[in-house]
Design a protein around this motif. Structure first.
Motif, short mmCIF file in Angstrom:
data_model
loop_
_atom_site.label_atom_id
_atom_site.label_comp_id
_atom_site.label_asym_id
_atom_site.label_seq_id
_atom_site.Cartn_x
_atom_site.Cartn_y
_atom_site.Cartn_z
N ILE A 107 0.86 -1.19 0.00
CA ILE A 107 0.00 0.00 0.00
C ILE A 107 0.89 1.24 0.00
CG2 ILE A 107 -1.90 -1.13 1.23
CD1 ILE A 107 -1.05 0.39 3.76
N SER A 108 0.31 2.36 -0.39
CA SER A 108 0.98 3.64 -0.28
C SER A 108 -0.08 4.69 0.02
CB SER A 108 1.78 3.98 -1.54
OG SER A 108 2.63 5.08 -1.30
N VAL A 109 0.30 5.97 -0.04
CA VAL A 109 -0.62 7.05 0.31
C VAL A 109 -0.53 8.13 -0.75
CG1 VAL A 109 -1.18 8.81 2.03
CG2 VAL A 109 -0.36 6.57 2.78
N ASP A 110 -1.68 8.55 -1.25
CA ASP A 110 -1.73 9.61 -2.25
C ASP A 110 -1.58 10.97 -1.59
OD1 ASP A 110 -1.86 10.39 -4.89
OD2 ASP A 110 -3.63 9.14 -5.30
N ASP A 118 -3.61 13.29 -1.34
CA ASP A 118 -4.80 13.70 -0.58
C ASP A 118 -4.97 12.85 0.68
OD1 ASP A 118 -5.59 11.26 -1.56
OD2 ASP A 118 -7.44 11.98 -2.49
N LEU A 119 -3.90 12.08 1.03
CA LEU A 119 -3.86 11.22 2.23
C LEU A 119 -4.86 10.06 2.16
CD1 LEU A 119 -3.26 13.71 5.20
CD2 LEU A 119 -1.61 12.55 3.71
N SER A 120 -5.15 9.59 0.96
CA SER A 120 -5.97 8.39 0.82
C SER A 120 -5.07 7.20 0.50
CB SER A 120 -7.03 8.57 -0.27
OG SER A 120 -6.42 8.81 -1.52
N VAL A 121 -5.46 6.04 1.01
CA VAL A 121 -4.68 4.82 0.81
C VAL A 121 -4.85 4.31 -0.61
CG1 VAL A 121 -4.36 2.41 1.55
CG2 VAL A 121 -4.86 4.20 3.25
N ILE A 122 -3.75 3.91 -1.23
CA ILE A 122 -3.81 3.26 -2.53
C ILE A 122 -3.20 1.86 -2.39
CG2 ILE A 122 -3.88 5.32 -3.96
CD1 ILE A 122 -0.90 5.18 -4.30
N VAL A 123 -3.78 0.92 -3.11
CA VAL A 123 -3.39 -0.48 -3.01
C VAL A 123 -2.67 -0.89 -4.29
CG1 VAL A 123 -4.24 -2.86 -2.81
CG2 VAL A 123 -5.26 -1.04 -1.44
N SER A 124 -1.68 -1.73 -4.15
CA SER A 124 -0.86 -2.17 -5.27
C SER A 124 -1.71 -2.73 -6.42
CB SER A 124 0.13 -3.25 -4.81
OG SER A 124 0.76 -3.85 -5.91
N SER A 125 -1.31 -2.40 -7.64
CA SER A 125 -1.98 -2.94 -8.82
C SER A 125 -1.72 -4.43 -8.97
CB SER A 125 -1.48 -2.21 -10.07
OG SER A 125 -0.07 -2.38 -10.22
N ARG A 126 -0.75 -4.94 -8.23
CA ARG A 126 -0.41 -6.36 -8.29
C ARG A 126 -1.13 -7.16 -7.20
NH1 ARG A 126 5.86 -6.21 -7.78
NH2 ARG A 126 5.63 -8.47 -8.09
N CYS A 127 -2.11 -6.53 -6.60
CA CYS A 127 -2.85 -7.17 -5.51
C CYS A 127 -3.44 -8.51 -5.93
CB CYS A 127 -3.94 -6.22 -5.02
SG CYS A 127 -4.95 -6.86 -3.67
N SER A 128 -3.87 -8.61 -7.18
CA SER A 128 -4.55 -9.83 -7.64
C SER A 128 -3.63 -11.05 -7.65
CB SER A 128 -5.13 -9.63 -9.04
OG SER A 128 -4.10 -9.30 -9.96
N SER A 129 -2.31 -10.83 -7.56
CA SER A 129 -1.37 -11.95 -7.55
C SER A 129 -1.17 -12.52 -6.15
CB SER A 129 0.00 -11.49 -8.09
OG SER A 129 0.61 -10.57 -7.21
#
Length: 271
Positions: free
Chosen positions: A214-217, A219-230
């Motif tokens: 995960i990381s943070v944009d 605007d302080l919103s959480v973003i999840v890896s695009s590779r999450c499906s793996s």
């Protein structure tokens, strides 16, 4: 791993046996004289600490009590050096398994004692890399480091900045909170103590953040890896539940957007 549990007896003159080991298969040797000295001084309440040259911020910190059954006369190394009076044990660590005399019959899984670059103790071992390449018994250096870390200004500032609550979940149990570096400790010395480089995170979320799941944009919103499906299904569910969740705004020191950008560019999605 709970450092408070691992560094037993840290107020009693130190209790650590530091060994530099090859980082690829972690071959290491242990002097009987040093082991006997530590046992005389501390009983079984001392630690075996192993780290390698590449990288220096990954290491093992193992209570000797968990290894004692392998440090027997029968398993001591034989050969020319032993004949000359150098009595010692040798071991290898492969896939987190410690094997005395490289023999899987005499082994123990060390996974719970493995510490990676997210640990605040990591720079200590980096500083030692050129100093100790032979057997050395540290008296109180790491004990003092442990105390300083426990009272670290960075942790205090970061927790205070988020009202001593996880900025994602609002969990407030201090023992489960981590002052997490946005730009990792090992990446930039100048940012290590800057509260603008810190997030107060529940220990589970700290690991996700540290591993780049995960990381943070901005605007302080959480973003999840695009590779999450793996990833495994249960982990996908836990991560996707965080997607878009807004962090609590810091109360005193704003988070530096350039630090978040660094995390997104250099840590996020790199697993």
């Amino acid at each position: 791993m709970n450092i408070d549990d691992i560094f037993t007896g840290y107020k009693q003159d130190g209790n650590n046996y530091i060994k530099k080991a090859d980082s690829k298969n972690k071959w290491c040797g242990f002097s009987k004289g040093v082991i006997d000295e530590l046992k005389d001084r501390h009983g079984l309440s001392f630690n075996i600490i192993l780290w390698g040259n590449t990288p220096v911020d990954h290491y093992f910190c193992i209570p000797f009590s968990r290894l004692e059954h392998l440090f027997t006369e029968r398993l001591m190394t034989s050969g020319k050096l032993a004949d000359k009076g150098l009595r010692r044990w040798t071991a290898t660590i492969v896939n987190n398994v410690f094997m005395m005399r490289a023999n899987s019959q005499y082994s123990i899984d060390l996974s719970e004692f493995y510490v990676d670059a997210s640990s605040q103790l990591a720079p200590v071992f980096g500083a030692l890399v050129n100093e100790f390449d032979v057997d050395y018994t540290i008296e109180d250096a790491l004990a003092n480091v442990k105390i300083r870390i426990g009272q670290s200004e960075f942790r205090s500032l970061v927790l205070s900045n988020f009202e001593s609550k996880c900025c994602i979940s609002r969990i407030a149990e201090a023992s489960l909170l981590v002052a997490s570096h946005i730009i990792p400790w090992s990446h930039d010395k100048s940012k290590r103590s800057d509260p603008a480089n810190g997030l107060c995170l529940f220990i589970e979320f700290d690991k996700y953040f540290d591993r780049g799941l995960i990381s943070v944009d901005d605007d302080l919103s959480v973003i999840v890896s695009s590779r999450c499906s793996s990833l495994s299904g249960p982990l996908q569910e836990r991560l996707l539940a965080l997607q878009g969740r807004k962090l609590a705004a810091p109360g005193v020191t704003p988070i530096n957007p350039s630090f978040l950008l660094y995390h997104r560019q250099n840590i996020f999605d790199q697993f």
